[in-house]
Design a protein around this motif. Structure first.
Motif, short mmCIF file in Angstrom:
data_model
loop_
_atom_site.label_atom_id
_atom_site.label_comp_id
_atom_site.label_asym_id
_atom_site.label_seq_id
_atom_site.Cartn_x
_atom_site.Cartn_y
_atom_site.Cartn_z
N THR A 132 16.76 -1.35 81.60
CA THR A 132 16.62 0.10 81.79
C THR A 132 15.60 0.49 82.88
O THR A 132 15.91 1.32 83.73
N TYR A 192 25.43 15.90 87.43
CA TYR A 192 24.90 14.92 88.40
C TYR A 192 25.32 15.38 89.78
O TYR A 192 26.52 15.41 90.08
N ASN B 12 22.56 14.65 78.14
CA ASN B 12 23.82 14.26 77.49
C ASN B 12 23.49 13.44 76.26
O ASN B 12 22.44 12.79 76.19
N GLU B 14 23.61 10.53 75.08
CA GLU B 14 23.79 9.11 75.42
C GLU B 14 22.67 8.31 74.78
O GLU B 14 21.50 8.69 74.91
N ASN B 16 21.03 5.64 75.36
CA ASN B 16 19.93 5.04 76.11
C ASN B 16 19.09 6.06 76.86
O ASN B 16 18.18 5.68 77.59
N PRO B 19 15.10 6.10 75.52
CA PRO B 19 14.20 5.12 76.15
C PRO B 19 13.97 5.35 77.63
O PRO B 19 12.87 5.12 78.14
N ARG B 20 14.98 5.84 78.32
CA ARG B 20 14.79 6.13 79.76
C ARG B 20 13.74 7.23 79.95
O ARG B 20 12.90 7.15 80.84
N ILE B 70 20.29 9.96 85.24
CA ILE B 70 21.71 10.33 85.33
C ILE B 70 22.14 11.28 84.21
O ILE B 70 22.87 12.24 84.45
N ASP B 71 21.72 11.06 83.00
CA ASP B 71 22.23 11.86 81.89
C ASP B 71 21.35 13.05 81.54
O ASP B 71 21.54 13.68 80.50
#
Lengths: 570, 97
Positions: A132, A192, B12, B14, B16, B19-20, B70-71
């Motif tokens: 990540t 995006y 979004n 999502e 992950n 954590p991002r 991105i999200d």
């Protein structure tokens, strides 16, 4: 397995869908290494070998650096594949390298079956968690039917806006699962916006500042290459009569033999471009991010200048340097618009100041290292001769260290997209795999890896890949039997305490010959040209070990933490 | 000078993304004092509200880093202002971005 036979009603495995997606995305070559959790995909690949080329590397780090080299000299993303656990973790250095250098990559990793996630199963690692921080985006896919959409999104994200690496982790049950294959390329994502709307009002303000400037100065970064703005940069610089200096990754975006080319920026860059950053009145930074190796001590960097910073990534604007006019824009679009807005001009008095400092650098540094008449060979004369023999038209792939700085200083790039190096992360071991990746992307161009003896030994197993696929890449090892840059710092800043930087090296030519790669070793000045000519004349891969001066230092140098004003010529 | 900031991230749904978002703070050694993450009635969206103490410069940098994920759909952040006689409690949060 004919692609034409596949239609929306055809049921295939997720593993086969992975390969189909790559083909439908236009991937012709990718790099990888099989293993347990990616075996279904490799099994599917067996039937598609006539449609897509897979290069079996010798280590997953080699795969990702090769993919980086491929991407950096082409207009396509690099693609690599690895298995779960150690296969995936071996990609991490390359991911970190690619995100630092904005390199578009799509990495596919196999993962244990979804029922085993989080159970410490064999070769199970939290690849999403680990990757990540070093990916632009990543995801795990646990169902076969989700594979095409995930890969389409991955390719889109990797290439759009500021490019970067993405990773898709696919569980083994998703690879075995059946699905009806249909692939739609991703062309947009909700929320995006990778391509900002051109801010015309700000560009008009920028043009006004540039038109009124007496000493304007362009710093060109890799953003020029990534947006394909090389011609636009030349047109803008020529119309407005502005000198152009290049960052490390921006090298080859502007021809080195252009009259407006001022030189190479940074810690070991040219004298004038560094010094005069603190004398210009308008600084126009395009597609660069004011790396600490460029700025030196930030609070003494370009304080007199009105800064215009054009970058596609809004988070880079005002991140390091206070910017009067931050412009979020694609470099190509912005430069095209700016060229229409600026007046035709020339700043000969300002440009002459560069020439005066250039002369000082020539006398104190350049002439001494390019044209020595005695002593051991110097790195610079090797690069200089190589530059002459290739007419500045080769793709130069460098590793990290003294040889990298010397190659960046003395290779006179004339063609764009010709400089491939590990900039932001500074990854030793990058060059050898990146070089064959670049050669596979640009088979018609001469690709020369210039590597130090330390970095070469970090990924030398990739000679096996070069041998197996007969990739005619040329390798020049500049061997000083030291980790040269660290040794230089030890000499200058640590009272010459050479703590673990001296290397006892193997016979590099013998190693190459072990892989059936021709090679030779050169130690004498009078033999250098002939050796380089044999290297370039070789139709296959060729390794040239050049024994260079043991304790040579690279100058000029801006000491770490010092202002760029304090650049030292000796 | 550091201030207390409330940062609101709309993203979004999502898995992950959380954590991002956390990594953006951790990498810059800005500690999260409070975090609330919740799914919205529109299940495709997630809301994150974080409280941190940092400088104005870093608050802006962090907001920009969050925006480029991105999200992430949007980022707003607010500085906590001290309550004084000429600044009533209802104006405690000042809008920043």
């Amino acid at each position: 397995m004919e692609s034409e036979t596949l239609n929306k009603t055809t049921t295939i495995t997720g593993a086969e869908a992975v390969i189909r997606c790559l083909i439908d995305e236009g991937v012709s070559t990718f790099f990888g290494y099989p293993g347990g959790a990616i075996m279904p995909v490799y099994d599917a690949l067996y039937d598609y070998q006539d449609k897509i080329e897979h290069i079996l590397v010798r280590h997953e780090q080699g795969a990702i650096h090769a993919a980086e080299g491929y991407a950096r000299v082409s207009d396509k993303p690099g693609v690599c594949m690895a298995t779960s656990g150690p296969g995936a973790t071996n990609l991490i250095t390359g991911l970190a390298d690619a995100i630092a250098d904005s390199t578009p990559l799509v990495c596919i990793t196999g993962q244990v079956a979804s029922s085993l996630l989080g159970t410490d199963a064999f070769q199970e690692t939290d690849v999403i968690g680990i990757s990540t921080p070093v990916t632009k985006w990543n995801c795990i896919v646990t169902k076969a039917e989700d594979i095409p959409a995930a890969l389409a999104k991955a390719f889109y994200i990797a290439q759009s806006g500021r490019p970067g690496p993405v990773l898709v982790d696919i569980t083994k049950d998703a690879q075995f699962g059946k699905m009806k294959y249909e692939y739609k390329k991703c062309e947009a994502l909700k929320h995006y916006n990778p391509t900002p709307v051109l801010p015309l009002e700000q560009l008009k303000q920028a043009a006004k500042l540039i038109n009124e400037a007496q000493a304007p100065y362009i710093l060109a970064g890799q953003g020029i290459l990534l947006s394909g703005a090389q011609n636009e940069l030349v047109a803008f610089a020529e119309k407005a009569g502005i000198p152009v200096a290049s960052t490390l990754l921006g090298l080859s975006a502007f021809p080195c033999d252009h009259p407006l080319y001022a030189g190479f920026l940074g810690m070991h860059g040219n004298y004038a471009p560094n010094l005069l950053t603190n004398k210009c009145d308008v600084l126009i930074a395009i597609g660069m991010r004011f790396d600490d190796r460029v700025t030196g001590k930030v609070d003494q960097y370009a304080k007199q200048a009105t800064v215009i910073h054009i970058d596609i990534d809004a988070s880079e604007l005002n991140k390091i340097v206070d910017t009067k006019l931050p412009i979020q824009a694609d470099a190509k679009e912005a430069l095209s618009a700016l060229t229409g807005l600026v007046n035709k001009n020339e700043h000969s008095e300002w440009f002459n100041r560069f020439k005066a400092f250039d002369q000082q650098e020539k006398e104190k540094v350049t002439d001494k290292v390019l044209f020595p008449t005695e002593g051991q060979l110097k790195m610079a004369e090797v690069v200089h001769r190589l530059s002459e023999l290739t007419k500045g038209e080769a793709i130069i792939v460098t590793d990290v260290g003294q040889h990298q700085m010397v190659a960046s200083r003395y290779y006179r790039f004339k063609k764009s997209k010709s400089n491939v190096t590990s900039g932001g992360l500074g990854t030793m071991g990058f060059a050898l795999p990146a070089a064959f990746g670049a050669k596979l992307a640009q088979p018609a161009r001469e690709v020369i890896a210039i590597i130090g003896d330390g970095g070469f030994q970090m990924t030398l197993q990739e000679l096996g890949t070069i041998f197996q696929y007969k990739i005619p890449v040329k390798i020049v090892i500049l061997n000083n039997n030291f980790l040269g840059m660290v040794r230089q710092w030890q000499q200058l800043f640590f009272e010459k305490r050479y703590s673990f930087t001296e290397m006892c090296n193997p016979d590099f030519v013998a190693i190459a010959k072990g892989y059936k790669i021709e090679g030779e070793k050169v130690e004498q000045r009078e033999d250098l040209s002939a050796s380089l000519k044999r290297l370039l004349a070789a139709q296959e891969a060729y390794l040239l070990e050049v024994v260079v001066e043991t304790e040579e230092n690279v100058f000029p140098m801006v000491p770490a933490g010092a202002s760029i004003d304090e650049i030292r010529l000796e | 000078m550091t201030n207390t900031y409330t940062i609101h991230v709309l993203g979004n749904n999502e898995p992950n993304l959380l954590p991002r978002i956390a990594l953006v703070f951790n990498r810059r050694r800005v500690f999260i004092k409070n975090l609330n993450a919740s799914e919205l009635s529109d299940k495709s969206q997630y809301s994150y509200t974080l409280t941190v103490e940092t400088t104005p410069v870093w608050a802006e940098r962090i907001a920009k880093q969050l925006e480029k994920q991105i999200d992430v759909q949007s980022v707003n952040y607010f500085v906590h202002m001290p309550v004084t006689s000429d600044r009533p409690a209802k104006a405690e949060l000042a809008y920043c971005a």
